[in-house]
Design an enzyme around this catalytic site. Structure first.
Site, short mmCIF file in Angstrom:
data_model
loop_
_atom_site.label_atom_id
_atom_site.label_comp_id
_atom_site.label_asym_id
_atom_site.label_seq_id
_atom_site.Cartn_x
_atom_site.Cartn_y
_atom_site.Cartn_z
N CYS A 77 -9.80 -6.52 -18.56
CA CYS A 77 -10.31 -6.16 -17.24
C CYS A 77 -10.00 -4.69 -16.93
O CYS A 77 -10.51 -3.80 -17.59
CB CYS A 77 -9.78 -7.12 -16.18
SG CYS A 77 -10.69 -7.01 -14.64
N HIS A 171 -11.00 -12.46 -18.08
CA HIS A 171 -9.57 -12.77 -18.14
C HIS A 171 -9.31 -13.93 -19.09
O HIS A 171 -9.46 -15.08 -18.71
CB HIS A 171 -9.04 -13.11 -16.74
CG HIS A 171 -8.91 -11.92 -15.86
ND1 HIS A 171 -7.80 -11.12 -15.86
CD2 HIS A 171 -9.77 -11.37 -14.97
CE1 HIS A 171 -7.97 -10.12 -15.01
NE2 HIS A 171 -9.16 -10.25 -14.45
N GLU A 173 -6.47 -14.92 -20.07
CA GLU A 173 -5.15 -15.51 -19.82
C GLU A 173 -5.18 -16.66 -18.82
O GLU A 173 -4.24 -17.43 -18.73
CB GLU A 173 -4.16 -14.42 -19.36
CG GLU A 173 -4.42 -13.81 -17.97
CD GLU A 173 -5.43 -12.67 -17.96
OE1 GLU A 173 -6.34 -12.66 -18.81
OE2 GLU A 173 -5.33 -11.80 -17.07
N SER A 226 24.63 -25.72 -9.81
CA SER A 226 24.19 -26.34 -8.57
C SER A 226 23.71 -27.76 -8.82
O SER A 226 23.42 -28.48 -7.88
CB SER A 226 23.02 -25.52 -8.02
OG SER A 226 21.96 -25.56 -8.96
N ASP A 230 18.14 -24.98 -14.07
CA ASP A 230 18.44 -23.65 -14.59
C ASP A 230 19.93 -23.45 -14.78
O ASP A 230 20.39 -23.02 -15.84
CB ASP A 230 17.90 -22.57 -13.65
CG ASP A 230 16.43 -22.76 -13.36
OD1 ASP A 230 15.79 -23.49 -14.13
OD2 ASP A 230 15.94 -22.20 -12.37
N GLU A 528 8.57 -23.85 0.47
CA GLU A 528 9.59 -24.12 1.49
C GLU A 528 9.03 -23.71 2.85
O GLU A 528 8.10 -22.89 2.93
CB GLU A 528 10.86 -23.31 1.20
CG GLU A 528 11.48 -23.56 -0.16
CD GLU A 528 12.22 -24.89 -0.26
OE1 GLU A 528 12.46 -25.54 0.78
OE2 GLU A 528 12.55 -25.27 -1.40
P1 XMP Z 1 8.34 -20.57 -1.87
O1 XMP Z 1 8.87 -21.19 -0.62
O2 XMP Z 1 8.69 -19.11 -2.01
O3 XMP Z 1 9.08 -21.33 -3.05
O4 XMP Z 1 6.87 -20.84 -2.06
C1 XMP Z 1 8.80 -21.19 -4.41
C2 XMP Z 1 9.94 -21.83 -5.17
O5 XMP Z 1 11.14 -21.08 -4.96
C3 XMP Z 1 12.16 -21.88 -4.38
N1 XMP Z 1 12.90 -21.06 -3.41
C4 XMP Z 1 14.13 -20.58 -3.60
N2 XMP Z 1 14.99 -20.69 -4.64
N3 XMP Z 1 16.56 -19.36 -3.49
C5 XMP Z 1 16.21 -20.09 -4.58
O6 XMP Z 1 17.02 -20.20 -5.51
C6 XMP Z 1 15.77 -19.20 -2.41
O7 XMP Z 1 16.12 -18.52 -1.44
C7 XMP Z 1 14.49 -19.84 -2.46
N4 XMP Z 1 13.43 -19.89 -1.61
C8 XMP Z 1 12.47 -20.66 -2.21
C9 XMP Z 1 11.42 -23.04 -3.74
O8 XMP Z 1 12.28 -24.19 -3.61
C10 XMP Z 1 10.28 -23.24 -4.71
O9 XMP Z 1 10.69 -24.00 -5.83
#
Ligand code: XMP
Length: 530
Positions: A77, A171, A173, A226, A230, A528
């Site tokens: 592209c 694209h 990909e 946690s 990961d 979230e």
């Molecule tokens: P959002 O809300 O950004 O989420 O669409 C995408 C992914 O990221 C996670 N998420 C977080 N993970 N610290 C983290 O380690 C954070 O502050 C945080 N905010 C969002 C969310 O659960 C989803 O998997």
């Protein structure tokens, strides 16, 4: 290694993925990277798409030295337009912007070189592809000829007459180009001659050697776990590399899931043999979160408090010898390193060439580290995508239910309690979340959903229970399907499952009289709520 120069397209990371799916290691770097700063010798270069137009005054350009390296180059592209522009072709705005499907006819129009169709070898006479561009070539650069065209784009694919330079307007990909992965395969395997040997087994061996070298014979590492995929995989990998010189810390920050601290302890310490300490810092976290409603403020407080707790733990650990020393093993060494489970998408996000972009959310493992932190970072997963981490976890014998766990954000339930975070609010959300996940598991839907969780709303609604009026809070349920969490769609539950979940939550969780289901996609919403 394939070098991918990122000009800021939203699909750049997918090029990296497609290369790796062919077991070829690919690294994404900003398009403005100078060749002298590339520390490896690429076997080929791919130029990504971009939101820019090559003629814009401030549009980004690649180091022109790439054309003298003697390695194959594929422009996608904007990458095609960039190549054409740098090699003296012409690019113009199209009469109409082209987004969506197109049928590319494959043909050597005006070119006689035998190797020119190597890019499309064995792919037939035409294929459906995904286009997304506002500019296109109005004439190819000298010594190039057409190898593919559509009804509206006469220069949809080009090849140099004698050098291994290729450009495609579509694209390859994206999954909307069904044969795109094969096109990328033709380029990296056949044209660049890369060998397909980048596998997880090889990654483990190399990464363990790298960790041992970084840490030296006595250095010690501290890391947060946690219970998420990961951090568990990262911890297990560290344990394989340096044994008990890796100290995992599970911080109970007061905003974990129900019984999470206990479960993580059992799993990591007892099943995986990782050296683990559980620290109950919930009072400290909750007191600092007291009265805070702003989401970014919550993230910052949690990120910073984490580091404070770690540094205190690191000092304590430094004062005692590693378990191995007591058994006549390694000497006691400094705790110099902090393990982070950073993944490649976070890295891409921070190096990607996008120009000034707005911060949507500060994810604490990238954004919230203290500037004067004494510990140095070690990030063994920084080259991997989430599904690669899961594959790595399986190879490290981490039990399947754990490897398949949904992601849980670092700031935990604090970003799922939309109002002020208190022990009472945490307890309500823990119970609702637990019922929700339990029912999803019972219905055997857990693995079909990328992420599911409950959110506690700070509003009250009227209800009726027995003969009495109630005035209580609302729980919102969220479940999404997504490939990479950059975009997501809401999950369609069978109605009877939602009915059971709702009925259990309103009956069993004191303080809740209403349950709603979130039917927003990302974008425009995010996964979230905060
Ligand atoms: P959002 O809300 O950004 O989420 O669409 C995408 C992914 O990221 C996670 N998420 C977080 N993970 N610290 C983290 O380690 C954070 O502050 C945080 N905010 C969002 C969310 O659960 C989803 O998997």
């Amino acid at each position: 290694t394939i070098l991918i120069l990122d000009f800021g397209s939203q699909y750049s990371h997918l090029i990296t993925r497609r290369c790796r799916e062919h077991n070829v290691y690919a690294e994404l770097m900003p398009c403005t990277t100078q060749l002298k700063d590339v520390k490896f010798k690429p076997k080929g270069i791919i130029l990504s798409g971009s939101p820019y137009s090559v003629y814009d005054k401030d549009s980004p350009h690649a180091d022109p030295g790439i054309y003298d390296l003697g390695v194959p180059i594929l422009g996608i592209c904007y990458g095609l337009q960039e190549m054409a522009w740098q090699l003296k072709g012409t690019v113009e705005e199209c009469d109409h912007r082209e987004y969506g499907f197109a049928q590319v006819k494959i043909g050597k129009i005006g070119g006689e070189n035998a190797s020119v169709d190597a890019l499309f070898e064995g792919l037939g006479d035409e294929m459906p592809v995904w286009m997304s561009h506002g500019d296109q070539l109005s004439s190819p650069p000298p010594d190039f000829h057409v190898i593919g065209y559509t009804g509206t784009a006469p220069y949809a694919a080009l090849a140099h007459n004698s050098k291994p330079f290729y450009g495609i307007q579509f694209h390859p990909e994206v999954t909307h180009s069904p044969r795109g992965k094969e096109v990328i395969g033709r380029f990296i395997l056949n044209i660049c001659g890369c060998r397909a040997h980048w596998t997880m087994e090889e990654f483990i061996g190399k990464e363990i050697a790298r960790i041992r070298e970084i840490c030296g014979p006595t250095g010690r590492v501290i890391g947060a776990v946690s219970g998420g995929v990961d951090s568990t995989v990262a911890a297990k990998l560290m344990h394989e590399a340096i044994g008990d010189r890796f100290h995992a810390i599970m911080v109970d920050n007061g905003v974990l899931r129900l019984n999470e601290a206990k479960q993580v302890n059992e799993m990591l310490n007892q099943n995986l043999g990782v050296n683990l300490t559980v620290v109950d810092a919930s009072d400290l976290f909750l007191s600092r979160l007291d009265g805070v409603e702003d989401p970014e403020q919550k993230r910052k407080i949690i990120g910073n408090t984490f580091i404070n707790v770690f540094e205190a733990e690191a000092a304590k650990i430094e004062a005692e010898p590693a378990r191995e020393v007591e058994q006549g093993g390694v000497e006691k060494g400094r705790v110099e390193w902090l393990l982070q489970g950073t993944l490649y998408p976070d890295v891409i996000e921070s190096i990607s060439f996008k120009g000034p972009s707005a911060t949507i959310k500060t994810h604490h493992n990238v954004g919230g580290l203290l500037k004067d932190m004494k510990l140095k970072l070690i990030e063994p997963l920084r080259e991997l995508f989430k599904d690669e981490v899961r594959a790595l976890g399986r190879l490290l014998s981490i039990p399947a239910p754990l490897v398949q766990r949904h992601p849980f954000p670092g700031p935990g339930l604090a970003i799922r309690i939309l109002g002020p975070v208190t022990r009472e609010q945490v307890k309500i959300l823990q119970q609702a979340d637990n019922i929700y996940i339990e029912e999803i598991r019972k219905a055997e839907l857990y693995d079909q959903i990328a992420q599911a969780f409950a959110v506690l709303l700070p509003v009250k609604a009227v209800g009726v229970m027995g003969d009495s009026r109630t005035y209580e809070q609302v729980i919102a349920l969220r479940a999404v399907q997504t490939e990479d969490f950059m975009t997501a769609d809401w999950y369609v539950f069978p109605p009877e499952i939602l009915r059971r979940i709702s009925s259990r939550i309103t009956n069993e969780v004191a303080g809740i009289n209403r349950v709603t289901y979130d039917i927003s996609s990302k974008p425009p919403a995010t996964v979230e709520w905060l």
